[in-house]
Design a protein around this motif. Structure first.
Motif, mmCIF file in Angstrom:
data_model
loop_
_atom_site.group_PDB
_atom_site.id
_atom_site.type_symbol
_atom_site.label_atom_id
_atom_site.label_comp_id
_atom_site.label_asym_id
_atom_site.label_seq_id
_atom_site.Cartn_x
_atom_site.Cartn_y
_atom_site.Cartn_z
ATOM 1 N N PHE A 1 3.454 67.031 -24.611
ATOM 2 C CA PHE A 1 3.991 67.310 -23.279
ATOM 3 C C PHE A 1 5.451 66.873 -23.143
ATOM 4 N N ASN A 2 6.054 66.485 -24.288
ATOM 5 C CA ASN A 2 7.493 66.260 -24.376
ATOM 6 C C ASN A 2 7.997 65.205 -23.392
ATOM 7 N N LEU A 3 7.208 64.144 -23.185
ATOM 8 C CA LEU A 3 7.563 63.149 -22.178
ATOM 9 C C LEU A 3 8.868 62.417 -22.471
ATOM 10 N N PRO A 4 9.169 62.031 -23.711
ATOM 11 C CA PRO A 4 10.439 61.334 -23.943
ATOM 12 C C PRO A 4 11.656 62.174 -23.562
ATOM 13 N N VAL A 5 11.617 63.476 -23.857
ATOM 14 C CA VAL A 5 12.734 64.351 -23.507
ATOM 15 C C VAL A 5 12.798 64.553 -22.000
ATOM 16 N N THR A 6 11.647 64.755 -21.383
ATOM 17 C CA THR A 6 11.604 64.927 -19.933
ATOM 18 C C THR A 6 12.122 63.691 -19.220
ATOM 19 N N ASP B 1 -0.023 59.271 -29.098
ATOM 20 C CA ASP B 1 1.316 59.712 -29.487
ATOM 21 C C ASP B 1 1.417 61.234 -29.498
ATOM 22 N N LYS B 2 0.399 61.878 -30.030
ATOM 23 C CA LYS B 2 0.424 63.342 -30.089
ATOM 24 C C LYS B 2 0.492 63.939 -28.684
ATOM 25 N N GLY C 1 5.854 57.366 -27.419
ATOM 26 C CA GLY C 1 5.288 58.214 -28.468
ATOM 27 C C GLY C 1 5.402 57.619 -29.847
ATOM 28 N N ARG C 2 5.506 56.274 -29.920
ATOM 29 C CA ARG C 2 5.657 55.605 -31.220
ATOM 30 C C ARG C 2 4.621 54.502 -31.418
#
Length: 692
Positions: free
Chosen positions: A97-102, A91-92, A77-78
């Motif tokens: 969908f919050n992929l880095p946290v998931t 990135d948006k 996302g960067r």
């Protein structure tokens, strides 16, 4: 952990500190070996599976470093921070969908062996980057070092957001969608009495769709196949006992909801619900090299993330399988399986939220499985859920999936074969073995397009299929549409004569009904067929005649008028009505530019190729036949393969496009499975050693 590269032609030893040792923590004294064959395929030999995946990460970087790092930057996302605002939408979506946290949650779910494999793959990627900085574009180095979270987020982005949820995210069906062909032939229908498998995904020839071909070996593990670049597994593969392939299925495991806005929230069951909102600071690199920060406000409903607003409505998307964290473990078990029982135990993990599975093994078993995380829904058919769903009622918010036992499947049918060409499960063999009425109405659509009809019609009457015949079926460039409608069109011209139509008919009369490079008349017929609509056929598609309808021309005079228009257009553009297919349709990658063959699937062409129009009045393939493997499971596995665009994307690599000539000639190459044969076809050899 130290990384030592020991090319046989080199005299220097280089070492870099890269982290903790893998395996049991003991010093690893036997190096892994990569033998690169003349088509740039790595054959990895390791003393354990963790070192094998380390070498796999190294090998992916060797052939695809710049692409790999770009994909991981996007998954993080960067990408807009690294390379500018053209990556802003990507990135948006990743943050929405919050992929880095998931990904962090998925990493925590990994069993010890799965974590070990994933970590080893990541270390291999980073080790290559440290050893070969000269091979990597400077702008891509910003992403380093890669983490296991990046790899997991990348897998979720590709499988869930791009393959599964993209249409709902964009709220429109894409003009070109991923596709595939597959056959599994049982011994009862095989001339050699050995099961055979046809692997043939059709994906775009760039970006996250690119395949990487590899052969991975360690004690208890020996598999050959392809991975989507950036994934630490073989997505499609065979081993000494069995093999599987995937096709994109008609699954609807992603839903788009229309939300009614009110008082700053949305209506659900008659009450106003507040959106859950969070702010993500997004850095964006500017043209002058500076970086500005944009605060991205993201909203979610109980249905899922909000992807957009229009005309006073908001639209949320719910995607199945985003929480799945054990995809790598499942695929490792699939590739390691020695029989049907072990393979079935692996696929019952249900970690892949989509893709049909077509399978064959040495014991003679074959399978078609409508695989995926199909949501359990209270009502509605496939068309209802494939459209926009009213978000005002919570009954439409699903929270569980159908079990493996619920899914449509055909195992060892009496027909002796299964197939899929992106059609619904109902036509997976002939005569049909599955009935839509036995499954929920939302499981899959009914209609069968011309390409799967071609798949069945080519071999349904062949009771003894040889390996070479199976190759020929795979390479068949014939148009089912031509076989179905050309005779009717020629009769229509006789009935409604027109000078231009008669000249066109003379060309079509001589046409071989193929899309070979030398085929004359294929362009003319294809451009005419493009003007036809479903309501112009006498008999529309009929589920009781799924392989012979639609048929007939409802208005022959209109068909002739369309032929006249088409002939004038073709003659004006190409200077002749009988221009050869390969003169216009081309295969071009890197410095290679050769005559093309095959055509888009809607013509009913099994050799599926999609082309884009270029300024030089040519059409160039950009999507279609990607990887082909024809495998026969005897005492020794026999396989022929081809990776259309070559096994590398790195600038200057000799393997960018080096298989295009074989593609143009409709030839495959033998898969090199025995070390003796690999050494005879060796391009280079290197050793990788990891020490504490």
């Amino acid at each position: 952990m130290k990384q030592l590269l020991l090319p046989l032609k080199a005299f220097a030893l280089l070492a870099f500190i890269l982290g903790a040792a893998i395996g049991n923590g003991q010093a690893q004294n036997t190096p892994s070996e990569i033998i690169w064959d003349k088509y740039g395929v790595p054959h990895v030999y390791s003393q354990n599976t963790a070192e094998m995946y380390y070498a796999f990460g190294w090998a992916q970087m060797h052939n695809h470093a710049n692409l790999l790092l770009e994909l991981y930057g996007q998954a993080r996302g960067r990408a807009s921070e690294y390379w500018g605002d053209k990556y802003l939408d990507s990135d948006k979506q990743v943050h929405l969908f919050n992929l880095p946290v998931t990904a962090r949650k998925q990493y925590a779910q990994q069993p010890p062996e799965g974590k070990q494999h994933l970590d080893a793959f990541v270390r291999g990627v980073n080790a290559y980057a440290q050893m070969h900085p000269e091979a990597i574009d400077a702008a891509k180095k910003q992403v380093l070092p890669i983490t296991a979270y990046d790899v997991l987020a990348h897998s979720s982005r590709v499988i869930c957001l791009e393959f599964l949820g993209s249409d709902d995210i964009r709220a429109a069906v894409r003009e070109i969608t991923p596709g595939s062909n597959a056959y599994a032939i049982a011994p009862s229908r095989s001339a050699s009495k050995k099961a055979m498998l046809v692997t043939n995904p059709h994906l775009p020839w760039e970006d996250f769709f690119v395949f990487f071909e590899a052969h991975l070996s360690a004690p208890g593990f020996n598999a050959y196949g392809v991975s989507l670049v950036g994934q630490p597994i073989l997505n499609i593969a065979f081993n000494d006992h069995l093999g599987w392939t995937h096709t994109v299925n008609t699954i609807d495991a992603s839903d788009r909801y229309e939300l009614t806005l009110q008082n700053g929230g949305y209506l659900l069951d008659g009450k106003v619900q507040a959106f859950e909102k969070r702010t993500v600071p997004l850095k964006i690199r500017q043209a002058d090299g500076s970086v500005k920060t944009e605060n991205l406000v993201l909203a979610s409903s109980k249905h899922g993330p909000v992807v957009g607003e229009k005309n006073g409505k908001a639209y949320a998307v719910r995607i199945a399988g985003l929480e799945n964290g054990l995809l790598g473990t499942q695929y490792h078990k699939m590739a390691q399986a020695k029989n049907w029982q072990e393979f079935e135990a692996a696929i019952k993990m249900m970690q892949n939220p989509l893709f049909n599975i077509i399978y064959a093994d040495k014991a003679g078993n074959i399978l078609y499985l409508f695989n995926g995380n199909v949501p359990k829904r209270p009502e509605g058919d496939w068309a209802f859920w494939n459209g926009t769903v009213d978000g005002r009622s919570s009954k439409y918010i699903w929270n569980s999936y159908h079990r493996y036992e619920d899914l449509p499947k055909v195992f060892n049918p009496g027909t002796g074969f299964v197939q899929n060409a992106n059609d619904a499960p109902w036509t997976s063999t002939y005569p049909v073995a599955l009935k839509p009425a036995d499954f929920p109405a939302y499981m899959a659509p009914l209609e069968t397009q011309l390409r799967p009809q071609r798949a069945v019609n080519m071999l349904k009457d062949d009771t003894s299929i040889s390996f070479d015949e199976l190759v020929a079926y795979k390479m068949n460039t014939g148009m089912e549409a031509g076989d179905r409608f050309l005779d009717d069109l020629l009769k229509a011209v006789q009935k409604h004569p027109d000078p231009v139509a008669q000249r066109a008919a003379a060309v079509l009369q001589k046409w071989d009904r193929q899309t070979e490079a030398h085929s004359k008349g294929a362009i003319l017929f294809a451009r005419w067929f493009d003007k036809m609509r479903e309501d112009m056929f006498t008999t529309p598609w009929n589920p009781d005649q799924p392989f012979t309808t639609p048929d007939g021309l409802k208005d022959p005079q209109k068909a002739v008028a369309l032929l006249v228009t088409t002939a004038n257009e073709v003659e004006k553009r190409y200077g002749a009505l009988d221009v050869a297919w390969g003169e216009v349709y081309r295969f071009r990658v890197g410095d290679y530019n050769v005559p093309g063959n095959g055509a888009p699937g809607h013509y009913g062409v099994f050799r599926t190729m999609y082309y884009y129009s270029a300024d030089d009045n040519k059409e160039y393939a950009f999507h279609g036949d990607s990887y082909v493997a024809i495998t026969e499971f005897g005492d020794k596995v026999r396989a022929q393969v081809l990776l259309s665009y070559g096994n590398a994307t790195q600038p200057g690599s000799k393997h960018r496009g080096d298989q295009l000539q074989l593609l143009s000639e409709k030839k495959l190459r033998p898969a090199l499975l025995e070390k003796q044969e690999i050494l005879k076809n060796m391009e280079k050899r290197e050793q990788l050693q990891m020490n504490q």
